[in-house]
Design a protein around this motif. Structure first.
Motif, PDB file in Angstrom:
ATOM      1  N   THR A 145       0.816  -1.224   0.128  1.00  0.00           N
ATOM      2  CA  THR A 145      -0.129   0.122  -0.017  1.00  0.00           C
ATOM      3  C   THR A 145       0.875   1.035   0.132  1.00  0.00           C
ATOM      4  O   THR A 145       1.865   1.021   0.588  1.00  0.00           O
ATOM      5  N   THR A 146       0.358   2.208  -0.665  1.00  0.00           N
ATOM      6  CA  THR A 146       1.059   3.611  -0.739  1.00  0.00           C
ATOM      7  C   THR A 146       0.256   4.707  -0.134  1.00  0.00           C
ATOM      8  O   THR A 146      -0.961   4.949  -0.492  1.00  0.00           O
ATOM      9  N   ILE A 147       0.970   5.467   0.615  1.00  0.00           N
ATOM     10  CA  ILE A 147       0.295   6.516   1.103  1.00  0.00           C
ATOM     11  C   ILE A 147       0.918   7.992   0.802  1.00  0.00           C
ATOM     12  O   ILE A 147       2.198   7.965   0.846  1.00  0.00           O
ATOM     13  N   GLY A 148       0.241   8.643  -0.110  1.00  0.00           N
ATOM     14  CA  GLY A 148       0.487   9.799  -0.226  1.00  0.00           C
ATOM     15  C   GLY A 148       1.215  10.792   0.568  1.00  0.00           C
ATOM     16  O   GLY A 148       0.969  10.958   1.660  1.00  0.00           O
ATOM     17  N   ALA A 149       1.568  12.107  -0.173  1.00  0.00           N
ATOM     18  CA  ALA A 149       2.098  13.222   0.791  1.00  0.00           C
ATOM     19  C   ALA A 149       1.072  13.855   1.423  1.00  0.00           C
ATOM     20  O   ALA A 149      -0.049  13.810   0.860  1.00  0.00           O
ATOM     21  N   HIS A 150       1.180  14.299   2.463  1.00  0.00           N
ATOM     22  CA  HIS A 150       0.246  15.101   3.719  1.00  0.00           C
ATOM     23  C   HIS A 150      -0.867  14.398   3.909  1.00  0.00           C
ATOM     24  O   HIS A 150      -1.862  14.927   4.256  1.00  0.00           O
ATOM     25  N   CYS A 151      -0.944  12.924   3.607  1.00  0.00           N
ATOM     26  CA  CYS A 151      -2.151  12.417   4.063  1.00  0.00           C
ATOM     27  C   CYS A 151      -2.201  12.243   5.626  1.00  0.00           C
ATOM     28  O   CYS A 151      -0.981  12.203   6.375  1.00  0.00           O
ATOM     29  N   VAL A 152      -3.430  12.416   6.405  1.00  0.00           N
ATOM     30  CA  VAL A 152      -3.430  12.047   7.814  1.00  0.00           C
ATOM     31  C   VAL A 152      -4.299  10.757   7.983  1.00  0.00           C
ATOM     32  O   VAL A 152      -5.588  10.749   7.393  1.00  0.00           O
ATOM     33  N   ILE A 153      -3.755   9.589   8.475  1.00  0.00           N
ATOM     34  CA  ILE A 153      -4.598   8.505   8.634  1.00  0.00           C
ATOM     35  C   ILE A 153      -4.515   8.202  10.045  1.00  0.00           C
ATOM     36  O   ILE A 153      -3.528   8.139  10.856  1.00  0.00           O
ATOM     37  N   GLU A 154      -5.801   8.178  10.720  1.00  0.00           N
ATOM     38  CA  GLU A 154      -5.843   8.195  12.175  1.00  0.00           C
ATOM     39  C   GLU A 154      -7.161   7.213  12.707  1.00  0.00           C
ATOM     40  O   GLU A 154      -7.580   6.563  12.048  1.00  0.00           O
ATOM     41  N   GLY A 155      -7.198   7.427  13.841  1.00  0.00           N
ATOM     42  CA  GLY A 155      -8.336   6.476  14.319  1.00  0.00           C
ATOM     43  C   GLY A 155      -8.342   4.941  14.504  1.00  0.00           C
ATOM     44  O   GLY A 155      -6.971   4.634  14.206  1.00  0.00           O
ATOM     45  N   HIS A 156      -8.898   4.185  14.635  1.00  0.00           N
ATOM     46  CA  HIS A 156      -8.865   2.743  14.881  1.00  0.00           C
ATOM     47  C   HIS A 156      -8.904   2.409  13.237  1.00  0.00           C
ATOM     48  O   HIS A 156     -10.093   1.712  12.646  1.00  0.00           O
ATOM     49  N   THR A 157      -8.071   2.331  12.426  1.00  0.00           N
ATOM     50  CA  THR A 157      -8.096   2.205  10.938  1.00  0.00           C
ATOM     51  C   THR A 157      -7.263   1.101  10.513  1.00  0.00           C
ATOM     52  O   THR A 157      -6.230   0.825  10.882  1.00  0.00           O
ATOM     53  N   THR A 158      -7.920   0.123   9.898  1.00  0.00           N
ATOM     54  CA  THR A 158      -7.408  -0.890   9.314  1.00  0.00           C
ATOM     55  C   THR A 158      -7.560  -0.663   7.712  1.00  0.00           C
ATOM     56  O   THR A 158      -8.416  -0.518   7.090  1.00  0.00           O
ATOM     57  N   ILE A 159      -6.289  -0.924   6.949  1.00  0.00           N
ATOM     58  CA  ILE A 159      -5.996  -0.637   5.477  1.00  0.00           C
ATOM     59  C   ILE A 159      -5.494  -1.964   5.035  1.00  0.00           C
ATOM     60  O   ILE A 159      -4.361  -2.456   5.274  1.00  0.00           O
ATOM     61  N   GLY A 160      -6.240  -2.665   3.951  1.00  0.00           N
ATOM     62  CA  GLY A 160      -5.466  -3.766   3.314  1.00  0.00           C
ATOM     63  C   GLY A 160      -4.400  -3.639   2.411  1.00  0.00           C
ATOM     64  O   GLY A 160      -3.596  -2.642   2.547  1.00  0.00           O
ATOM     65  N   THR A 161      -4.468  -4.599   1.392  1.00  0.00           N
ATOM     66  CA  THR A 161      -3.128  -4.541   0.685  1.00  0.00           C
ATOM     67  C   THR A 161      -3.452  -3.808  -0.482  1.00  0.00           C
ATOM     68  O   THR A 161      -4.506  -3.706  -1.003  1.00  0.00           O
ATOM     69  N   ASP A 162      -2.477  -3.551  -1.292  1.00  0.00           N
ATOM     70  CA  ASP A 162      -2.255  -2.845  -2.700  1.00  0.00           C
ATOM     71  C   ASP A 162      -3.114  -1.724  -2.906  1.00  0.00           C
ATOM     72  O   ASP A 162      -3.857  -1.525  -4.025  1.00  0.00           O
ATOM     73  N   ASN A 163      -3.216  -1.086  -1.731  1.00  0.00           N
ATOM     74  CA  ASN A 163      -4.148   0.096  -1.977  1.00  0.00           C
ATOM     75  C   ASN A 163      -3.356   1.360  -2.427  1.00  0.00           C
ATOM     76  O   ASN A 163      -2.249   1.490  -1.992  1.00  0.00           O
ATOM     77  N   ARG A 164      -3.798   2.461  -2.979  1.00  0.00           N
ATOM     78  CA  ARG A 164      -2.985   3.543  -3.423  1.00  0.00           C
ATOM     79  C   ARG A 164      -3.856   4.574  -2.981  1.00  0.00           C
ATOM     80  O   ARG A 164      -4.924   4.898  -3.335  1.00  0.00           O
ATOM     81  N   ILE A 165      -3.379   5.299  -1.852  1.00  0.00           N
ATOM     82  CA  ILE A 165      -4.040   6.620  -1.170  1.00  0.00           C
ATOM     83  C   ILE A 165      -3.172   7.830  -1.739  1.00  0.00           C
ATOM     84  O   ILE A 165      -2.128   7.944  -1.237  1.00  0.00           O
ATOM     85  N   TRP A 166      -3.933   8.725  -2.618  1.00  0.00           N
ATOM     86  CA  TRP A 166      -3.050   9.841  -3.069  1.00  0.00           C
ATOM     87  C   TRP A 166      -3.108  10.923  -1.873  1.00  0.00           C
ATOM     88  O   TRP A 166      -3.598  10.847  -0.756  1.00  0.00           O
ATOM     89  N   GLN A 167      -2.203  11.825  -2.246  1.00  0.00           N
ATOM     90  CA  GLN A 167      -2.100  13.011  -1.370  1.00  0.00           C
ATOM     91  C   GLN A 167      -3.334  13.604  -0.899  1.00  0.00           C
ATOM     92  O   GLN A 167      -4.067  13.880  -1.443  1.00  0.00           O
ATOM     93  N   PHE A 168      -3.017  13.990   0.234  1.00  0.00           N
ATOM     94  CA  PHE A 168      -4.002  15.160   1.017  1.00  0.00           C
ATOM     95  C   PHE A 168      -5.263  14.583   1.429  1.00  0.00           C
ATOM     96  O   PHE A 168      -6.283  15.242   1.556  1.00  0.00           O
ATOM     97  N   CYS A 169      -5.313  13.200   1.524  1.00  0.00           N
ATOM     98  CA  CYS A 169      -6.587  12.640   2.128  1.00  0.00           C
ATOM     99  C   CYS A 169      -6.469  12.427   3.679  1.00  0.00           C
ATOM    100  O   CYS A 169      -5.541  12.429   4.230  1.00  0.00           O
TER     101      CYS A 169
END
Length: 274
Positions: free
Chosen positions: A50-74
């Motif tokens: 999985t790829t996390i883009g620039a300036h993303c904020v990922i918080e809380g009780h969060t589970t992210i699986g495989t091969d995701n692409r999360i672009w910037q500023f999410c």
């Protein structure tokens, strides 16, 4: 062993930009990539590739699986926008192989519902999409720019939601349905149907989508008949349901489609777009 062979056998290593802030308690698979200035909280788990883009904020009780692409500023996993929320440890669960483009906001669930916001697999989510608390989004869906799902919305598999479409809280959208550009949805959308407008109206059924998914001519004809029974024959909803049920056994593989429709109509609480 040659150096080249050693490199091929070496395990993939995560790449975290030096400016990113990753809590030591966060669980990242070895090959996760984290871009500049991203922030990842302590209760976050991110799967392989999985790829996390620039300036993303990922918080809380969060589970992210495989091969995701999360672009910037999410913003992923923030507290729900619900005045009743009192800090309960509710969750956000994202499946595999999703594309989540810029400026999307996905919130955790609330204690008043299941406590979990869920996103399935293989979804294509464009920029500025909002997925509110307790949303249940299926798999293989497309959400165009600025689509907004309010709290407690349920969306089936293979659904397409057009840009700038707003979905009212507690609305359900059935599998294979499609909502056009700038649609306002305050009632449930049955499976296979195409809707647009404000207020929303059914314009037909998603024949092209079904063809692309391998539905044969007979199954498509049966879906067309369901559309006619619901929207073109002047029947009451109860009469429509009885007529749809009477189609069972007529098409090879078609009973699954009939069951999908009948189960959806039986579960609808807000009434259907009609």
């Amino acid at each position: 062993m040659h150096d080249a062979q050693r490199r091929l056998k070496a395990p993939a290593m995560s790449t975290v930009h030096p400016s990113a802030i990753v809590d030591p308690q966060a669980q990242l698979a070895p090959d996760v990539q984290v871009g500049p200035y991203a922030v990842i909280g302590p209760h976050v788990s991110i799967g392989a590739s999985t790829t996390i883009g620039a300036h993303c904020v990922i918080e809380g009780h969060t589970t992210i699986g495989t091969d995701n692409r999360i672009w910037q500023f999410c913003s992923i996993g923030a507290a729900p926008q619900d005045k009743k929320y009192a800090g309960e440890p509710t969750r956000l669960e994202i499946g595999d192989r999703n594309t989540i483009r810029e400026f999307c906001t996905f919130n955790c669930g609330t204690a008043q519902d299941s406590g979990v916001t869920r996103v399935g697999n293989d979804n294509w989510v464009m920029a500025y999409v909002h997925i509110a608390h307790d949303v249940q989004l299926g798999s293989q869906c497309i959400l165009a720019n600025n689509a907004t799902l309010a709290g407690h919305v349920h969306v089936g598999d293979w659904v397409i939601i057009g840009g700038l479409t707003g979905v009212h809280q507690f609305v359900k959208i059935g599998a294979h349905a499609m909502a056009g550009f700038q649609t306002a949805l305050s009632q449930d959308v049955p499976p296979f149907m195409m809707v647009d407008g404000n207020p929303a109206e059914v314009r037909g059924f998603n024949v092209e989508g079904l063809r692309r998914r391998g539905f044969g001519a007979e199954r498509i004809a049966q879906v067309k008949q369901m559309h006619r029974l619901l929207y073109r024959k002047g029947l009451t909803l109860d009469e429509s349901k009885a007529s749809i049920a009477a189609l069972q056994g007529g098409v090879d593989g078609g009973d699954e489609d009939l069951g999908l429709m009948l189960d959806f109509l039986a579960a609808s609480k807000r009434g259907i777009v009609r």
